[in-house]
Design a protein around this motif. Structure first.
Motif, short mmCIF file in Angstrom:
data_model
loop_
_atom_site.label_atom_id
_atom_site.label_comp_id
_atom_site.label_asym_id
_atom_site.label_seq_id
_atom_site.Cartn_x
_atom_site.Cartn_y
_atom_site.Cartn_z
N GLY A 45 0.79 -1.23 0.00
CA GLY A 45 0.00 0.00 0.00
C GLY A 45 0.82 1.27 0.00
N GLN A 46 1.82 1.34 0.89
CA GLN A 46 2.62 2.56 0.97
C GLN A 46 3.35 2.82 -0.33
OE1 GLN A 46 2.46 4.57 3.86
NE2 GLN A 46 3.22 5.94 2.26
N HIS B 71 1.92 9.32 -5.96
CA HIS B 71 1.97 10.63 -5.29
C HIS B 71 0.59 11.01 -4.74
CE1 HIS B 71 6.00 11.10 -6.92
NE2 HIS B 71 5.52 10.88 -8.13
N VAL B 72 -0.06 10.02 -4.14
CA VAL B 72 -1.38 10.23 -3.54
C VAL B 72 -1.22 10.22 -2.02
CG1 VAL B 72 -3.68 9.26 -3.22
CG2 VAL B 72 -2.60 9.18 -5.47
N SER B 73 -1.73 11.25 -1.38
CA SER B 73 -1.67 11.31 0.08
C SER B 73 -2.91 10.65 0.68
CB SER B 73 -1.59 12.77 0.55
OG SER B 73 -2.77 13.46 0.21
N VAL B 74 -2.82 10.30 1.95
CA VAL B 74 -3.96 9.71 2.64
C VAL B 74 -5.15 10.67 2.68
CG1 VAL B 74 -4.77 8.81 4.85
CG2 VAL B 74 -2.55 8.11 3.98
N PRO B 75 -4.94 11.98 2.97
CA PRO B 75 -6.09 12.91 2.94
C PRO B 75 -6.78 12.96 1.58
CG PRO B 75 -4.25 13.92 4.10
CD PRO B 75 -3.73 12.65 3.50
N ALA B 76 -6.00 12.90 0.50
CA ALA B 76 -6.60 12.90 -0.84
C ALA B 76 -7.44 11.65 -1.05
CB ALA B 76 -5.50 12.98 -1.91
N LEU C 72 -16.62 -0.62 2.59
CA LEU C 72 -15.93 -1.58 3.43
C LEU C 72 -14.43 -1.32 3.44
CD1 LEU C 72 -17.89 -4.86 2.52
CD2 LEU C 72 -18.27 -3.27 4.42
N ALA C 73 -13.83 -1.32 2.26
CA ALA C 73 -12.39 -1.06 2.16
C ALA C 73 -12.18 0.43 1.93
CB ALA C 73 -11.78 -1.88 1.02
N GLY C 74 -12.47 1.22 2.94
CA GLY C 74 -12.32 2.67 2.85
C GLY C 74 -10.94 3.11 3.29
N PRO C 75 -10.68 4.42 3.21
CA PRO C 75 -9.36 4.96 3.58
C PRO C 75 -8.96 4.61 5.01
CG PRO C 75 -10.65 6.62 2.42
CD PRO C 75 -11.57 5.47 2.68
N GLY C 76 -9.91 4.66 5.96
CA GLY C 76 -9.58 4.36 7.35
C GLY C 76 -9.08 2.94 7.52
N ALA C 77 -9.79 1.99 6.92
CA ALA C 77 -9.38 0.58 7.02
C ALA C 77 -8.06 0.35 6.31
CB ALA C 77 -10.46 -0.32 6.43
N ILE C 78 -7.88 0.97 5.15
CA ILE C 78 -6.65 0.79 4.38
C ILE C 78 -5.44 1.30 5.16
CG2 ILE C 78 -5.39 1.65 2.36
CD1 ILE C 78 -8.04 1.49 0.81
N VAL C 79 -5.55 2.49 5.72
CA VAL C 79 -4.43 3.06 6.48
C VAL C 79 -4.13 2.21 7.72
CG1 VAL C 79 -3.68 5.05 7.83
CG2 VAL C 79 -4.83 5.40 5.65
N SER C 80 -5.17 1.75 8.41
CA SER C 80 -4.97 0.92 9.61
C SER C 80 -4.22 -0.37 9.27
CB SER C 80 -6.32 0.57 10.25
OG SER C 80 -6.98 1.73 10.68
N VAL C 81 -4.58 -0.97 8.14
CA VAL C 81 -3.93 -2.22 7.73
C VAL C 81 -2.48 -1.96 7.31
CG1 VAL C 81 -3.90 -3.99 5.92
CG2 VAL C 81 -6.03 -3.45 7.10
N ILE C 82 -2.24 -0.88 6.58
CA ILE C 82 -0.87 -0.55 6.16
C ILE C 82 0.02 -0.40 7.40
CG2 ILE C 82 0.60 1.23 5.14
CD1 ILE C 82 -1.62 1.76 3.11
N LEU C 83 -0.46 0.34 8.39
CA LEU C 83 0.33 0.56 9.61
C LEU C 83 0.52 -0.73 10.40
CD1 LEU C 83 -1.21 3.95 10.83
CD2 LEU C 83 0.99 3.58 9.69
#
Length: 201
Positions: A61-62, A69-74, A116-127
């Motif tokens: 993911g990272q 060049h996509v940020s998490v806020p975007a 289901l696979a939204g930004p919050g879940a994606i970022v949590s899994v990456i971390l």
């Protein structure tokens, strides 16, 4: 080998973010009017799509975000805008998708992603993947991800029993309520993304 603390922490985090009880009225609204077999298949498709997206971002993911060049806020803002469009369709009763692709589209978007696979879940899994220690940590992380998607599938599949009880009038009411919930969720997601951009700037 298996780290119960890591498993429990990620599972609870994903449960709160993905919110199986909260997804139920939205799933019912988006799948109403279809044969029960199709609805059950869509529940499985949505869970599989979400798992596939989460798995891809968990593995690389990272690197994907950095390469594009996509940020998490975007990612949060774009997901929020997509959810807002879907919410407006639910609120106004519009449904302009071609019938031959409607079932697939609803299972993929917005159910599979970004609901289901939204930004919050994606970022949590990456971390979680990045911070997992050794093989035991990785096994715990991926077990939590798989268990969460099984819970999502079961929740959506057996929520179809509700349709038999509430009939057509109830489905219309659920659709409007789902539209309101989804629009609020979309606006909040956009606000969070914009806030992060401002704070980051």
């Amino acid at each position: 080998m298996f780290d119960l603390a890591v498993f429990g922490s990620l599972f609870l985090t994903l449960f709160v973010i993905m919110d199986p009880p909260g997804i139920t009225p939205i799933f019912l609204a988006l799948t109403s009017g279809r044969p029960i077999k199709v609805q059950r298949r869509m529940a499985g498709q949505a869970a599989l799509v979400a798992f596939g997206v989460i798995a891809v971002f968990g593995v690389c993911g990272q690197q994907i975000l950095d390469y594009l060049h996509v940020s998490v806020p975007a990612l949060m803002i774009s997901g929020g805008l997509l959810l807002l469009l879907i919410a407006l369709d639910l609120l106004t009763g519009k449904n302009d998708e071609p019938t031959q692709t409607k079932d697939v589209n609803v299972a993929l978007v917005p159910l599979g992603m970004p609901l289901l696979a939204g930004p919050g879940a994606i970022v949590s899994v990456i971390l979680a993947v990045q911070h997992a220690d050794g093989l035991g940590g990785q096994v715990s992380v991926w077990t939590a991800i798989a268990a969460m998607h099984v819970v999502l599938w079961l929740t959506m599949r057996y929520s179809l029993l509700i349709i038999r009880l509430i009939k057509d009038g109830g489905v219309v009411l659920v659709t409007r309520l789902a539209g309101m919930m989804l629009s609020a969720l979309a606006v909040q997601q956009i606000i969070n993304g914009v806030t992060q951009v401002i704070n980051g700037g």
